[in-house]
Design a protein around this motif. Structure first.
Motif, short mmCIF file in Angstrom:
data_model
loop_
_atom_site.label_atom_id
_atom_site.label_comp_id
_atom_site.label_asym_id
_atom_site.label_seq_id
_atom_site.Cartn_x
_atom_site.Cartn_y
_atom_site.Cartn_z
N PRO A 7 52.76 26.93 38.24
CA PRO A 7 53.54 27.75 39.17
C PRO A 7 54.27 28.86 38.40
O PRO A 7 54.55 28.73 37.21
N SER A 8 54.58 29.92 39.11
CA SER A 8 55.36 30.99 38.49
C SER A 8 56.78 30.49 38.28
O SER A 8 57.19 29.46 38.84
N SER A 9 57.53 31.21 37.48
CA SER A 9 58.92 30.81 37.23
C SER A 9 59.73 30.83 38.53
O SER A 9 60.59 29.98 38.75
N GLU A 10 59.42 31.76 39.41
CA GLU A 10 60.12 31.85 40.69
C GLU A 10 59.80 30.63 41.56
O GLU A 10 60.70 30.03 42.16
N GLN A 11 58.53 30.23 41.61
CA GLN A 11 58.15 29.05 42.39
C GLN A 11 58.77 27.79 41.80
O GLN A 11 59.24 26.93 42.53
N LEU A 12 58.76 27.70 40.48
CA LEU A 12 59.34 26.54 39.81
C LEU A 12 60.84 26.45 40.08
O LEU A 12 61.36 25.38 40.39
N ARG A 14 62.51 27.69 42.60
CA ARG A 14 62.71 27.35 44.01
C ARG A 14 62.47 25.85 44.24
O ARG A 14 63.24 25.18 44.92
N TYR A 15 61.42 25.31 43.63
CA TYR A 15 61.12 23.88 43.76
C TYR A 15 62.26 23.02 43.18
O TYR A 15 62.71 22.08 43.82
N GLN A 18 65.35 23.20 45.43
CA GLN A 18 65.20 22.43 46.66
C GLN A 18 65.38 20.93 46.41
O GLN A 18 65.88 20.21 47.26
N GLN A 34 58.60 28.79 31.00
CA GLN A 34 57.71 29.47 31.94
C GLN A 34 58.04 30.95 32.03
O GLN A 34 57.15 31.80 32.04
#
Length: 94
Positions: A7-12, A14-15, A18, A34
């Motif tokens: 995953p991108s750093s942004e996706q990571l 956000r995950y 959450q 990342q």
């Protein structure tokens, strides 16, 4: 066989946010690496190497922090250090 893309750093981020795990130091280190991987092409080679070395040093310090505290740090089971007597916050604590 191709491996699953990371995953991108942004996706990571956000995950982790959450799940409420963005404050755990090993997750922050994973996010840091990342982001560094994503920025590699835009960095000077010497700057990249220096940043990797700094991240490695921080990771080694994190390993020393966790040593002997695995149950507490990774499992959530608090085990007071033998040096801390009485248990902080207990009735016997001054």
């Amino acid at each position: 066989m191709a491996s699953d893309p990371q995953p991108s750093s942004e996706q990571l981020a956000r995950y982790l946010e959450q799940r409420g795990e963005l404050t755990k130091p090993w997750n922050l280190q994973m996010l840091r690496l990342q982001k560094l991987k994503e920025a590699k092409d835009s960095m000077d080679h010497e700057e990249y190497i220096a940043t990797i070395q700094e991240a490695h040093a921080d990771l080694m310090r994190l390993g020393a922090f966790c040593k002997g505290r695995e149950a507490e740090v990774f499992g959530g089971a608090y085990v007071p250090s033998e040096q801390l007597e009485p248990h902080p916050g207990s009735a016997e604590d001054r």
